[in-house]
Design a protein around this motif. Sequence first.
Motif, short mmCIF file in Angstrom:
data_model
loop_
_atom_site.label_atom_id
_atom_site.label_comp_id
_atom_site.label_asym_id
_atom_site.label_seq_id
_atom_site.Cartn_x
_atom_site.Cartn_y
_atom_site.Cartn_z
N ALA A 159 17.56 -20.68 -96.28
CA ALA A 159 17.91 -19.25 -95.68
C ALA A 159 18.30 -19.56 -94.28
N TYR A 190 17.21 -13.91 -93.61
CA TYR A 190 16.00 -14.38 -94.28
C TYR A 190 16.11 -14.77 -95.54
N ARG A 191 17.23 -14.15 -96.22
CA ARG A 191 17.72 -14.31 -97.63
C ARG A 191 18.96 -15.08 -97.50
N SER A 193 22.10 -17.64 -97.77
CA SER A 193 22.26 -19.06 -97.69
C SER A 193 22.86 -19.60 -96.17
N PRO A 427 22.80 -15.24 -101.28
CA PRO A 427 21.34 -15.86 -101.17
C PRO A 427 21.41 -17.47 -101.36
N VAL A 428 20.07 -17.83 -100.91
CA VAL A 428 20.05 -19.38 -101.00
C VAL A 428 20.14 -19.79 -102.40
#
Length: 489
Positions: A159, A190-191, A193, A427-428
Amino acid sequence: MQPSPHTHSTPGPGIGPSGPPGHVVVVGGGISGLAAAHRLVTAGARVTLVEASGRLGGKLRTGEIAGVPVDLGAESMLARRPEGIALARAAGLGDLLQPPATATAAIWTRDALRPMPQGHVMGVPGTPEALAGLLTPEGVARVGRERELPPAAVGDDIAVGQYVAERLGREVVDRLVEPLLGGVYAGDAYRISLRAAVPGLFAAARRHGHLLDAVQEVQREAAAAAPAGPVFTGLAGGIGTLPDAVAGTIRAHGGTLLTRTRALGLARTPDGWRVRTEYGTLEADAVVLAAPAWSTAELLADSSPAAAAGIGRIEYASMALVTLAFRRADTAALPAGSGFLVPPADGRAIKASTFSSRKWAWLDESAPGLTVLRASLGRYGEEAQLDWDDADLVAAALADLATATGLRARPVAHEVTRWIGGLPQYPVGHVTRVARIRAEVAKLPGLALCGAAYDGVGIPACVADGQRAADEILATPTLARGTGEGAGQ
């Protein structure tokens, strides 16, 4: 949303099977689908595009406020990627391309408008000095100690917020990275990618153990590769004029564009594909799915359950855009620059504001007695505001604008535009998920995907993805037989 009179075409129940080989159905009339259709029809394919809503363009949309044309969606595109500009020129809009009149922006944080720092990559700085004044002295000092940390590996993905916070401190993420990423994805740093959202920095980070070194490498490469000129560009009259212009070019080459026509089903046939719509069935040699992820997942549920499952897990953020027109005499004290971004850590209602009349010369000239501003609200996971009445959204925007800039005048007009499910989230693990989806779809001849849900949310990225999907289709044997040399010219 009201249909555009230039793109609205309501089919009757007479949609029937296709004629000769070389017929492609494009499902979805956003800029990705339009780019795919344009590429296909100019290569000689017979194209039918179906769009469920009453207009074309997706998140590109123009409107009016106080009689002045404005963008009610995306307002600019990257100028340092060629695909969007090239499509605008192919659609006859080359003379209307226009860079911003000013690119000087600010961050509204810690109760003040602070200049946007220079020398960063999506908010990640290359030196601590760039952050003086934006961060606390302690935050700047923390950035300066990054090379004292042990080298770190990013692995297959990480992230953005996690990586930057570990290397440079949370203050960099909360005050700079979050608002910049939020302006693109309306997401959570923080989410999101690193590999998907900032691929150049991800690649450099894999070569360097220290983040500052990776940022400086990206900056050197960008300086060496980028032509002189602005980073972004718009169109006189609004970037939302691009879809209608592309649609006109498609029609001029014989393409059919059907709005208010929802694709309800997709099935393989011995010779290609069958697309079931509200008004009948379209037989196609090939299909491009350029609809949002949730629609594409439904259409693929029978043909490719594995691809449908992966696509169905792609999430979206929603947002609202409040466009405001003021008497220009009432906005004389408005700060200089093109607008400002707002970190979510400060707890404000709005996440950004653009001083549109300052940013775009064409808008300034078309309404010399007005100042047009816009403010955006809504982030992933923080979308309760979108349930507010228009009046409450306008009031929230005005309250934050007054606090940030001192602007306390009442607007002469306002417009609220809600983009529900407007921005896909990366997201990641997103890149790996998309690769798996594409591998499953590749097992189905004559089918391709494109759109913002996969490889990029910006206009040039969406155009490039639509063109890539079209090229995949044109390379299939059936289409190669159906598009003779010189066809479509």
